[in-house]
Design an enzyme around this catalytic site. Structure first.
Site, PDB file in Angstrom:
ATOM      1  N   ASP A 253      47.945  21.775  46.850  1.00 15.84           N
ATOM      2  CA  ASP A 253      48.248  22.243  48.026  1.00 15.84           C
ATOM      3  C   ASP A 253      47.501  21.890  49.197  1.00 15.84           C
ATOM      4  OD1 ASP A 253      49.431  24.124  49.708  1.00 15.84           O
ATOM      5  OD2 ASP A 253      48.740  25.800  48.634  1.00 15.84           O
TER       6      ASP A 253
ATOM      7  N   GLY B 145      50.352  19.370  54.075  1.00 12.62           N
ATOM      8  CA  GLY B 145      50.823  19.366  55.166  1.00 12.62           C
ATOM      9  C   GLY B 145      49.622  19.697  56.228  1.00 12.62           C
TER      10      GLY B 145
ATOM     11  N   TRP C  64      46.533  18.862  55.805  1.00  9.04           N
ATOM     12  CA  TRP C  64      45.671  17.349  55.793  1.00  9.04           C
ATOM     13  C   TRP C  64      46.263  16.652  56.984  1.00  9.04           C
ATOM     14  CZ3 TRP C  64      47.015  12.290  55.144  1.00  9.04           C
ATOM     15  CH2 TRP C  64      45.797  11.575  55.006  1.00  9.04           C
TER      16      TRP C  64
ATOM     17  N   HIS D 186      52.221  14.115  52.213  1.00  2.51           N
ATOM     18  CA  HIS D 186      52.686  14.041  50.699  1.00  2.51           C
ATOM     19  C   HIS D 186      52.537  12.689  50.225  1.00  2.51           C
ATOM     20  CE1 HIS D 186      54.247  17.936  51.225  1.00  2.51           C
ATOM     21  NE2 HIS D 186      55.255  17.686  51.850  1.00  2.51           N
TER      22      HIS D 186
ATOM     23  N   SER E 294      58.195  22.974  43.361  1.00  3.58           N
ATOM     24  CA  SER E 294      58.660  24.240  42.767  1.00  3.58           C
ATOM     25  C   SER E 294      59.962  24.471  43.015  1.00  3.58           C
ATOM     26  CB  SER E 294      57.717  25.143  43.241  1.00  3.58           C
ATOM     27  OG  SER E 294      58.168  25.727  44.597  1.00  3.58           O
TER      28      SER E 294
ATOM     29  N   LEU F  87      45.663   9.717  28.189  1.00  2.00           N
ATOM     30  CA  LEU F  87      45.767  10.967  29.177  1.00  2.00           C
ATOM     31  C   LEU F  87      47.502  11.521  28.977  1.00  2.00           C
ATOM     32  CD1 LEU F  87      44.892  13.065  31.475  1.00  2.00           C
ATOM     33  CD2 LEU F  87      45.862  11.415  32.879  1.00  2.00           C
TER      34      LEU F  87
ATOM     35  N   SER G 116      51.435  31.403  42.600  1.00  6.55           N
ATOM     36  CA  SER G 116      52.652  30.799  42.806  1.00  6.55           C
ATOM     37  C   SER G 116      53.761  30.428  41.781  1.00  6.55           C
ATOM     38  CB  SER G 116      52.596  29.863  43.993  1.00  6.55           C
ATOM     39  OG  SER G 116      51.652  30.298  45.138  1.00  6.55           O
TER      40      SER G 116
ATOM     41  N   GLU H 283      40.944  29.608  32.992  1.00  4.51           N
ATOM     42  CA  GLU H 283      39.995  29.995  34.225  1.00  4.51           C
ATOM     43  C   GLU H 283      40.447  29.410  35.489  1.00  4.51           C
ATOM     44  OE1 GLU H 283      36.984  31.711  33.930  1.00  4.51           O
ATOM     45  OE2 GLU H 283      37.394  31.859  31.842  1.00  4.51           O
TER      46      GLU H 283
HETATM   47  C1  FPP Z   1      51.653  21.470  48.748  1.00  2.16           C
HETATM   48  O1  FPP Z   1      51.427  20.992  50.356  1.00  2.16           O
HETATM   49  C2  FPP Z   1      52.403  20.137  48.154  1.00  2.16           C
HETATM   50  C3  FPP Z   1      53.720  20.296  47.999  1.00  2.16           C
HETATM   51  C4  FPP Z   1      54.850  21.138  47.852  1.00  2.16           C
HETATM   52  C5  FPP Z   1      54.416  18.858  47.344  1.00  2.16           C
HETATM   53  C6  FPP Z   1      53.448  18.121  46.353  1.00  2.16           C
HETATM   54  C7  FPP Z   1      53.932  16.944  46.146  1.00  2.16           C
HETATM   55  C8  FPP Z   1      53.162  15.782  46.178  1.00  2.16           C
HETATM   56  C9  FPP Z   1      51.869  15.747  46.327  1.00  2.16           C
HETATM   57  C10 FPP Z   1      54.016  14.482  45.872  1.00  2.16           C
HETATM   58  C11 FPP Z   1      54.700  14.499  44.663  1.00  2.16           C
HETATM   59  C12 FPP Z   1      55.060  13.316  43.954  1.00  2.16           C
HETATM   60  C13 FPP Z   1      54.149  12.898  43.015  1.00  2.16           C
HETATM   61  C14 FPP Z   1      54.823  11.852  42.240  1.00  2.16           C
HETATM   62  C15 FPP Z   1      52.998  13.567  42.523  1.00  2.16           C
HETATM   63  P1  FPP Z   1      52.026  21.654  51.408  1.00  2.16           P
HETATM   64  O2  FPP Z   1      53.271  20.781  51.964  1.00  2.16           O
HETATM   65  O3  FPP Z   1      52.636  23.225  51.070  1.00  2.16           O
HETATM   66  O4  FPP Z   1      51.068  21.654  52.270  1.00  2.16           O
HETATM   67  P2  FPP Z   1      50.692  22.838  53.523  1.00  2.16           P
HETATM   68  O5  FPP Z   1      50.487  24.117  52.729  1.00  2.16           O
HETATM   69  O6  FPP Z   1      49.251  22.366  54.160  1.00  2.16           O
HETATM   70  O7  FPP Z   1      51.708  22.868  54.413  1.00  2.16           O
END
Ligand code: FPP
Length: 242
Positions: free
Chosen positions: A20, A23, A25, A37, A65, A131, A196, A207
């Site tokens: 999480d 965005g 970041w 992302h 999700s 892994l 979530s 944990e």
């Molecule tokens: C949460 O950050 C992140 C996501 C909903 C997407 C996670 C996906 C990736 C890291 C890329 C996936 C691809 C691979 C292959 C691993 P957010 O967008 O909710 O951030 P924010 O809460 O700061 O807006």
């Protein structure tokens, strides 16, 4: 990361992560969400290497999700493209590093190319020993349980399964995580303290560890802190302290 002072029995075998803060970041740096992302996906690869170095055999990440379809069409299509691109490139790396790839979630709503890549990636990496890296894509814990219930009902109706034999072990084998141990530790980044809809069945005794760090910044030092916090805890699984 040097964990040699820890009792090996206190090092988690399976770490699940809610990625999480991509965005935020990006926003913090004056970048667009997509760049967050991309940095987040790169960090999955970096953290997977850390798991191998630390001798942790299972890592599971929440990449998309069942609720993420509600984001803008632009963001959803970027994330799908990123997953296709990332996966295509990552299969070779996974084979080189001995990483087995697994996917959790309802793949039927993903585009054909991504579905094919998922099947291919699981097949060619299935014997990799270092892994098991699982990606939850179009995954929701409730959705997974409902899909499992439907499969169980079908098997009972077809006479393949006796209702009396449905226990936790049998039910677990109908879940997407079949064959994976339950997570010992679940980490969520970016300061949110919620599950979530992630691995609802499997996290029963895990944990939980929350950190304010945004996912793209989650470093080796942060992972070590999480592991040390886990090692210091006393897991009782509902039993009494000895
Ligand atoms: C949460 O950050 C992140 C996501 C909903 C997407 C996670 C996906 C990736 C890291 C890329 C996936 C691809 C691979 C292959 C691993 P957010 O967008 O909710 O951030 P924010 O809460 O700061 O807006």
């Amino acid at each position: 990361m040097n964990l040699s002072d820890l009792d090996p029995g206190k090092i988690p075998r399976h770490i699940a992560i809610i990625l999480d803060g991509n965005g935020r970041w990006a926003k913090q740096r004056g970048l667009i969400r997509q760049q967050g992302h991309k940095a987040g996906a790169d960090n999955v690869e970096t953290v997977a290497d850390m798991m191998i170095a630390a001798g942790i055999p299972y890592m599971t990440v929440y990449a998309f999700s069942t609720e993420n379809w509600k984001r803008s069409q632009e963001e959803v299509s970027y994330l799908m493209g990123l997953m296709r691109w990332y996966l295509k490139n990552y299969i070779k790396t996974a084979l080189r590093k001995g990483i087995r790839l697994r996917f959790l979630g309802d793949a039927s709503r993903l585009d054909q190319e991504l579905q094919k890549l998922i099947i291919h990636a699981e097949e060619v990496t299935k014997d990799m020993p270092n892994l098991t890296l699982s990606f939850a894509i179009n995954y929701g814990g409730r959705d997974e349980i409902l899909r499992a219930v439907r499969k169980v009902s079908r098997d009972v109706a077809d006479g393949k399964l006796d209702e009396k034999d449905i226990d936790e072990t049998v039910f677990s084998s109908y879940l997407d995580t079949k064959g994976l141990p339950d997570p010992d530790l679940m980490i969520r980044t970016s300061g949110e303290e919620r599950i979530s809809n992630f691995l609802l069945w499997q996290l029963a005794y895990s944990e939980l560890y929350f950190t304010d760090v945004y996912w793209p910044d989650f470093s080796e030092e942060d992972l070590e802190k999480a592991i040390r916090s886990y090692a210091a805890r006393d897991r009782r699984f509902g039993g009494r302290k000895k």
